[in-house]
Design a protein around this motif. Sequence first.
Motif, PDB file in Angstrom:
ATOM      1  N   SER A  34       0.818  -1.296   0.010  1.00 26.09           N
ATOM      2  CA  SER A  34      -0.089  -0.133   0.046  1.00 26.09           C
ATOM      3  C   SER A  34       0.963   1.198   0.081  1.00 26.09           C
ATOM      4  O   SER A  34       2.113   1.034   0.436  1.00 26.09           O
ATOM      5  CB  SER A  34      -0.922   0.003   1.013  1.00 26.09           C
ATOM      6  OG  SER A  34      -0.236   0.109   2.461  1.00 26.09           O
ATOM      7  N   HIS A  36       0.587   5.361   1.392  1.00 26.30           N
ATOM      8  CA  HIS A  36       0.090   6.257   2.383  1.00 26.30           C
ATOM      9  C   HIS A  36       0.756   7.618   2.014  1.00 26.30           C
ATOM     10  O   HIS A  36       1.834   7.788   1.772  1.00 26.30           O
ATOM     11  CB  HIS A  36       0.151   5.606   3.711  1.00 26.30           C
ATOM     12  CG  HIS A  36      -0.081   4.198   4.145  1.00 26.30           C
ATOM     13  ND1 HIS A  36      -1.420   4.035   4.455  1.00 26.30           N
ATOM     14  CD2 HIS A  36       0.437   2.900   3.833  1.00 26.30           C
ATOM     15  CE1 HIS A  36      -1.394   2.706   4.394  1.00 26.30           C
ATOM     16  NE2 HIS A  36      -0.355   2.257   3.938  1.00 26.30           N
ATOM     17  N   TYR A  42      -4.877   5.861   2.706  1.00 24.94           N
ATOM     18  CA  TYR A  42      -4.266   5.136   1.451  1.00 24.94           C
ATOM     19  C   TYR A  42      -4.546   5.733   0.251  1.00 24.94           C
ATOM     20  O   TYR A  42      -5.457   6.221  -0.310  1.00 24.94           O
ATOM     21  CB  TYR A  42      -5.233   3.934   1.517  1.00 24.94           C
ATOM     22  CG  TYR A  42      -5.092   2.810   2.722  1.00 24.94           C
ATOM     23  CD1 TYR A  42      -4.062   1.848   2.083  1.00 24.94           C
ATOM     24  CD2 TYR A  42      -5.738   2.595   3.646  1.00 24.94           C
ATOM     25  CE1 TYR A  42      -3.757   0.787   3.169  1.00 24.94           C
ATOM     26  CE2 TYR A  42      -5.554   1.557   4.458  1.00 24.94           C
ATOM     27  CZ  TYR A  42      -4.534   0.746   4.320  1.00 24.94           C
ATOM     28  OH  TYR A  42      -4.253  -0.164   5.174  1.00 24.94           O
ATOM     29  N   ALA A  45      -3.972   0.732  -2.438  1.00 25.48           N
ATOM     30  CA  ALA A  45      -4.011  -0.669  -1.801  1.00 25.48           C
ATOM     31  C   ALA A  45      -3.990  -1.891  -2.821  1.00 25.48           C
ATOM     32  O   ALA A  45      -4.854  -1.809  -3.736  1.00 25.48           O
ATOM     33  CB  ALA A  45      -5.235  -0.803  -0.899  1.00 25.48           C
ATOM     34  N   LEU A  61      -9.548   3.683  -0.421  1.00 24.17           N
ATOM     35  CA  LEU A  61      -8.564   4.907  -0.810  1.00 24.17           C
ATOM     36  C   LEU A  61      -9.075   6.020  -0.141  1.00 24.17           C
ATOM     37  O   LEU A  61     -10.258   6.170  -0.009  1.00 24.17           O
ATOM     38  CB  LEU A  61      -8.735   5.026  -2.351  1.00 24.17           C
ATOM     39  CG  LEU A  61      -8.024   3.814  -3.135  1.00 24.17           C
ATOM     40  CD1 LEU A  61      -8.017   4.064  -4.712  1.00 24.17           C
ATOM     41  CD2 LEU A  61      -6.547   3.405  -2.637  1.00 24.17           C
ATOM     42  N   THR A  64      -8.191   6.151   6.282  1.00 27.60           N
ATOM     43  CA  THR A  64      -6.931   5.669   6.963  1.00 27.60           C
ATOM     44  C   THR A  64      -7.310   4.339   7.521  1.00 27.60           C
ATOM     45  O   THR A  64      -8.400   3.650   7.344  1.00 27.60           O
ATOM     46  CB  THR A  64      -6.308   6.500   8.432  1.00 27.60           C
ATOM     47  OG1 THR A  64      -7.683   6.565   9.058  1.00 27.60           O
ATOM     48  CG2 THR A  64      -6.189   7.987   7.887  1.00 27.60           C
ATOM     49  N   TRP A  65      -6.583   3.496   8.506  1.00 27.28           N
ATOM     50  CA  TRP A  65      -6.661   2.319   8.948  1.00 27.28           C
ATOM     51  C   TRP A  65      -7.596   2.350   9.871  1.00 27.28           C
ATOM     52  O   TRP A  65      -8.694   1.447   9.958  1.00 27.28           O
ATOM     53  CB  TRP A  65      -5.297   1.907   9.594  1.00 27.28           C
ATOM     54  CG  TRP A  65      -4.268   1.356   8.724  1.00 27.28           C
ATOM     55  CD1 TRP A  65      -4.272   1.116   7.341  1.00 27.28           C
ATOM     56  CD2 TRP A  65      -2.656   1.396   9.164  1.00 27.28           C
ATOM     57  NE1 TRP A  65      -2.973   0.974   6.924  1.00 27.28           N
ATOM     58  CE2 TRP A  65      -2.091   0.972   7.917  1.00 27.28           C
ATOM     59  CE3 TRP A  65      -2.133   1.473  10.436  1.00 27.28           C
ATOM     60  CZ2 TRP A  65      -0.668   0.903   7.843  1.00 27.28           C
ATOM     61  CZ3 TRP A  65      -0.721   1.467  10.237  1.00 27.28           C
ATOM     62  CH2 TRP A  65      -0.102   1.181   8.993  1.00 27.28           C
TER      63      TRP A  65
END
Length: 614
Positions: A34, A36, A42, A45, A61, A64-65
């Motif tokens: 990925s 960042h 993202y 990914a 996309l 964030t996580w």
Amino acid sequence: MSAAEARLDTEGAGVTIVEAELDTLLESVPDLISIHDGAGRYLYASPSIMRLVGRTREEVLGRTWREIGLMPDALLPMTQAGEQAMATGEPVIGEVSLASPEGTRRYEYTLSPVRDREGHIAAAIAVVRDITQRQLDRAERERLVAQLTLERERVAAAAEDAERRAAELNAIITSIDDAVNVYSSEGVLTHANPAAVAEFGFDPTGLTRETLLQRISPRHPDGRPLAVEEFPATRGLRGERVAQQRLLFMDSHGRERTALVSISPLAKNGLVRGAVEIWSDVTELEKALAGLAAERTLLHTMMEQMPAGVIIAEAPSGRITLMNQLARELLEHPFRVAQDIEHVIRYPQRMHRPNGEVLGTDLPPLTRALRDGESVIGEEVHLTRTDGSERVLSINAGPIRRPDTLVEVAVATIHDITERRVAERERDAARQRLLATERERKNFNREVIRAITHDRFCLVEAREIPTIGRLVLTLPLEDEESYRTIRECLIETSTRAGMDEARAQDLVLAAGEAITNAIKHGREPRASVYSDSERVTLRACDKGPGIRAEDIPSSLFRRGFSTRVSLGMGYTIMLELADRLWLSTGPEGTILQIEKRVHPEETSEEPPLVWEKL
């Protein structure tokens, strides 16, 4: 423009990604890849990420996580690593554990910074690889390597231990005094210790049992040749255990030897692989035992012939191992081996001391010697026999100790002294009769002498001689100087008391006779001078044989009479010179006391002495 062909502008970051090309390239790659931006959103990914999180690219996309619902706590290290990579411009590598339907998985991640055209860090590429299986494989490999290493160490230790044990066994076999032979399953001697070489007179290593049999010519104890089937080595290789088979054989010098042979088979999985044989040479031992048996027979014969009873008992049991015939007769005891002392003491006879005290089982001399280590010499014991007669026994007993000083056995000798005691009683009775006769004769002589000397010569016992006055001088008569000292003392004492010179000289002359007799006929002569206001006294003592009662009258009154004992005794002279004599004589010695009064008695003329008329 389609999404596959569209170029993604990073909103001023200057990074353009061709998604279609990357998807095609990474479709079959299992790693999670990925991109960042600086805020952790993202930008790209890989398909593997979509499959892992179960979302479409549009849902991932730009988020964030945390925004897509991944585990923020578990991914916190990766977030921090991305921030570090973008801050430092250096790649960061780490590992993280994530939960999955198959369980916890271990991942390795690499976060590398991405620069724009101007060289500024605009994003970070994350590559996450599932290393769970690799770690399991590595752990298994490490386990196998450790197990292999351990097995190698065990094998090495076992080999080292085997070598050590073999060396120890070889050292033990080498140092053993007995001969040790090792046979292979084919009956070949593979090893023989130095004692075996010395025993046979040659090295048997490499020989077969048949060859050894021919060289040493083994025989049964009765002299019959030993067949090869009877040979211990043959029996051991058949699986038999042989314990101390007695054999005769010849060594290389032609000397006949005797050995006790033992052999044990070496078996594995039920198959005999060899045998170990031990030869114990007992030639000298059997000679010594034969000599000991002969000496024991001689000892028993001598003890049976001894003029005293002999009893031997062992410690600590008190078991009697020997009682000769005389002891059995004295004690009226049918001795049997293994009986103990208490059995002998409790037998019907009664044993007691001369004072009548009965001996208990713990008082006899043999018991005390055995139990306490006491040595008893000549203890008298009276034994009442079954017929009522009494025997007098003199018993000696003493311990025989081991090197550690503990009592091993005790020996008692018993002498029947009944006849001796009877003879002693008869002798004592005769002596008493003789003494009584001597006393009667002495008393008769005393009275006769007192009468014929008008009480001037007193034949008395030593205790009856009076001590008159104070002691002036006493000294041993060792030489002429002693006599001179006594004479000077007498003169000085007599003069001081007021005795005239003539009377003093008479006293000195009489004292000289008395001192001469004591020195010549006695031992340890001694003289003492006493004085009071009326008389001066000399006492001469010795430890000589004395005068026999039958010689006293002649010694006193016959001029010139002499015997070996009375030679030189001038009693007649002393009686003429002194006023009174006291005499005690006997086997214990003689005491002669001479008295001289300072002034003569004022009486009419003295009657003549009786013997002067004879």
